[in-house]
Design a protein around this motif. Structure first.
Motif, PDB file in Angstrom:
ATOM      1  N   VAL A 199       0.846  -1.188   0.000  1.00 20.57           N
ATOM      2  CA  VAL A 199       0.000   0.000   0.000  1.00 20.57           C
ATOM      3  C   VAL A 199       0.886   1.245   0.000  1.00 20.57           C
ATOM      4  O   VAL A 199       1.805   1.350   0.814  1.00 20.57           O
ATOM      5  N   VAL A 200       0.606   2.177  -0.900  1.00 18.46           N
ATOM      6  CA  VAL A 200       1.313   3.451  -0.930  1.00 18.46           C
ATOM      7  C   VAL A 200       0.344   4.518  -0.420  1.00 18.46           C
ATOM      8  O   VAL A 200      -0.759   4.662  -0.947  1.00 18.46           O
ATOM      9  N   THR A 201       0.763   5.233   0.628  1.00 16.18           N
ATOM     10  CA  THR A 201      -0.065   6.286   1.206  1.00 16.18           C
ATOM     11  C   THR A 201       0.467   7.652   0.784  1.00 16.18           C
ATOM     12  O   THR A 201       1.576   7.764   0.264  1.00 16.18           O
ATOM     13  N   GLU A 202      -0.312   8.679   1.057  1.00 11.59           N
ATOM     14  CA  GLU A 202       0.118  10.038   0.733  1.00 11.59           C
ATOM     15  C   GLU A 202       1.052  10.599   1.796  1.00 11.59           C
ATOM     16  O   GLU A 202       1.957  11.360   1.484  1.00 11.59           O
ATOM     17  N   THR A 203       0.823  10.263   3.078  1.00 12.17           N
ATOM     18  CA  THR A 203       1.584  10.874   4.167  1.00 12.17           C
ATOM     19  C   THR A 203       2.095   9.831   5.158  1.00 12.17           C
ATOM     20  O   THR A 203       1.623   8.697   5.195  1.00 12.17           O
ATOM     21  N   MET A 204       3.037  10.273   5.997  1.00  8.15           N
ATOM     22  CA  MET A 204       3.542   9.422   7.074  1.00  8.15           C
ATOM     23  C   MET A 204       2.428   9.114   8.079  1.00  8.15           C
ATOM     24  O   MET A 204       2.342   8.003   8.590  1.00  8.15           O
ATOM     25  N   HIS A 205       1.579  10.102   8.363  1.00  2.34           N
ATOM     26  CA  HIS A 205       0.483   9.878   9.308  1.00  2.34           C
ATOM     27  C   HIS A 205      -0.434   8.759   8.815  1.00  2.34           C
ATOM     28  O   HIS A 205      -0.832   7.887   9.588  1.00  2.34           O
ATOM     29  N   GLU A 206      -0.745   8.793   7.526  1.00  5.00           N
ATOM     30  CA  GLU A 206      -1.581   7.747   6.942  1.00  5.00           C
ATOM     31  C   GLU A 206      -0.897   6.393   7.051  1.00  5.00           C
ATOM     32  O   GLU A 206      -1.526   5.384   7.348  1.00  5.00           O
ATOM     33  N   ARG A 207       0.406   6.377   6.765  1.00  2.00           N
ATOM     34  CA  ARG A 207       1.171   5.122   6.846  1.00  2.00           C
ATOM     35  C   ARG A 207       1.039   4.519   8.229  1.00  2.00           C
ATOM     36  O   ARG A 207       0.734   3.331   8.378  1.00  2.00           O
ATOM     37  N   LYS A 208       1.292   5.321   9.257  1.00  4.82           N
ATOM     38  CA  LYS A 208       1.240   4.811  10.629  1.00  4.82           C
ATOM     39  C   LYS A 208      -0.156   4.309  10.977  1.00  4.82           C
ATOM     40  O   LYS A 208      -0.295   3.268  11.614  1.00  4.82           O
ATOM     41  N   LYS A 209      -1.174   5.032  10.554  1.00  6.66           N
ATOM     42  CA  LYS A 209      -2.547   4.627  10.852  1.00  6.66           C
ATOM     43  C   LYS A 209      -2.873   3.300  10.178  1.00  6.66           C
ATOM     44  O   LYS A 209      -3.430   2.390  10.810  1.00  6.66           O
ATOM     45  N   VAL A 210      -2.536   3.165   8.896  1.00  3.56           N
ATOM     46  CA  VAL A 210      -2.842   1.931   8.169  1.00  3.56           C
ATOM     47  C   VAL A 210      -2.094   0.748   8.790  1.00  3.56           C
ATOM     48  O   VAL A 210      -2.662  -0.334   8.969  1.00  3.56           O
ATOM     49  N   MET A 211      -0.825   0.950   9.127  1.00  3.14           N
ATOM     50  CA  MET A 211      -0.058  -0.127   9.745  1.00  3.14           C
ATOM     51  C   MET A 211      -0.703  -0.565  11.058  1.00  3.14           C
ATOM     52  O   MET A 211      -0.925  -1.754  11.294  1.00  3.14           O
ATOM     53  N   PHE A 212      -1.017   0.408  11.912  1.00  6.13           N
ATOM     54  CA  PHE A 212      -1.543   0.067  13.232  1.00  6.13           C
ATOM     55  C   PHE A 212      -2.943  -0.540  13.159  1.00  6.13           C
ATOM     56  O   PHE A 212      -3.251  -1.475  13.889  1.00  6.13           O
ATOM     57  N   MET A 213      -3.771  -0.032  12.271  1.00  2.03           N
ATOM     58  CA  MET A 213      -5.140  -0.538  12.157  1.00  2.03           C
ATOM     59  C   MET A 213      -5.181  -1.954  11.580  1.00  2.03           C
ATOM     60  O   MET A 213      -6.182  -2.650  11.722  1.00  2.03           O
ATOM     61  N   ASN A 214      -4.106  -2.389  10.956  1.00  2.00           N
ATOM     62  CA  ASN A 214      -4.057  -3.716  10.347  1.00  2.00           C
ATOM     63  C   ASN A 214      -3.216  -4.705  11.142  1.00  2.00           C
ATOM     64  O   ASN A 214      -2.678  -5.659  10.573  1.00  2.00           O
ATOM     65  N   CYS A 215      -3.094  -4.479  12.452  1.00  2.00           N
ATOM     66  CA  CYS A 215      -2.321  -5.425  13.267  1.00  2.00           C
ATOM     67  C   CYS A 215      -3.051  -5.744  14.561  1.00  2.00           C
ATOM     68  O   CYS A 215      -3.976  -5.044  14.960  1.00  2.00           O
ATOM     69  N   HIS A 216      -2.591  -6.818  15.182  1.00  2.00           N
ATOM     70  CA  HIS A 216      -3.121  -7.243  16.479  1.00  2.00           C
ATOM     71  C   HIS A 216      -2.119  -6.999  17.605  1.00  2.00           C
ATOM     72  O   HIS A 216      -2.478  -7.040  18.773  1.00  2.00           O
ATOM     73  N   ALA A 217      -0.853  -6.784  17.238  1.00  2.00           N
ATOM     74  CA  ALA A 217       0.208  -6.540  18.219  1.00  2.00           C
ATOM     75  C   ALA A 217       1.336  -5.791  17.514  1.00  2.00           C
ATOM     76  O   ALA A 217       1.418  -5.789  16.282  1.00  2.00           O
TER      77      ALA A 217
END
Length: 183
Positions: A84-102
């Protein structure tokens, strides 16, 4: 329940201690062997590249998230299961965190610290209860743990802050903690 995913925050450099890369390789391999999907910053450099290549080599699923402006700098690893390519670092962090369990935080620099402190703050505010493991390879994060204790002792955070991060010595410790927390 479906496949569990583990977000790994780590350096886009390898650092000076060979144990950093050795543990990144062990972690990537162990995540794949345990059936966990790796969620990470999609780079093919530094510890990021090591953990992802190890997970791939062991047949593991990989989910990489990278902002457009870092695709060349961190050499976006496009052969991942999901990229996944995001527009911003904030988006990157959100997508990473929302797609994990730990979360596992390996040695890294300012970016890894930023990621850690964001999830730590969110936990402090009651926005999640995901386990966060700090891989303290050869004492790399000891000064950080001392700082967190100082923050609590100085009255700027409740002692519960220290319980939101589980310190582990290496990849084996992280994997054992993940198995206990996620099954």
């Amino acid at each position: 329940m479906g496949q569990k995913s583990v977000c790994v925050y780590c350096g886009s450099r390898s650092g000076t201690d060979p144990a950093f890369a050795e543990n990144a390789e062990q972690l990537g391999l162990g995540l794949a062997e345990a059936g966990y999907r790796l969620v990470y910053g999609a780079g093919d450099v530094g510890l990021m590249g090591v953990v992802a290549r190890a997970a791939q080599a062991a047949g593991g699923e990989t989910f990489g998230v990278i902002p457009q402006h870092l695709v060349e700098w961190e050499v976006g690893k496009v052969d991942l299961t999901s990229y996944v390519v995001t527009e911003t670092m904030h988006e990157r962090k959100k997508v990473m965190f929302m797609n994990c369990h730990a979360v596992v935080v390996m040695p890294g620099g300012a970016g890894s610290l930023d990621e850690l402190f964001e999830v730590l703050t969110w936990r402090q505010l009651g926005l999640h209860e995901k386990p966060v493991f700090l891989m303290n390879t050869n004492g790399y994060w000891t000064p950080l743990m001392d700082l967190l204790k100082h923050v609590v002792e100085s009255g700027f955070a409740d002692a519960s802050l220290l319980g939101y991060v589980t310190e582990v010595a290496d990849a084996d410790g992280a994997l054992a903690g993940l198995k206990k927390a996620l099954g």
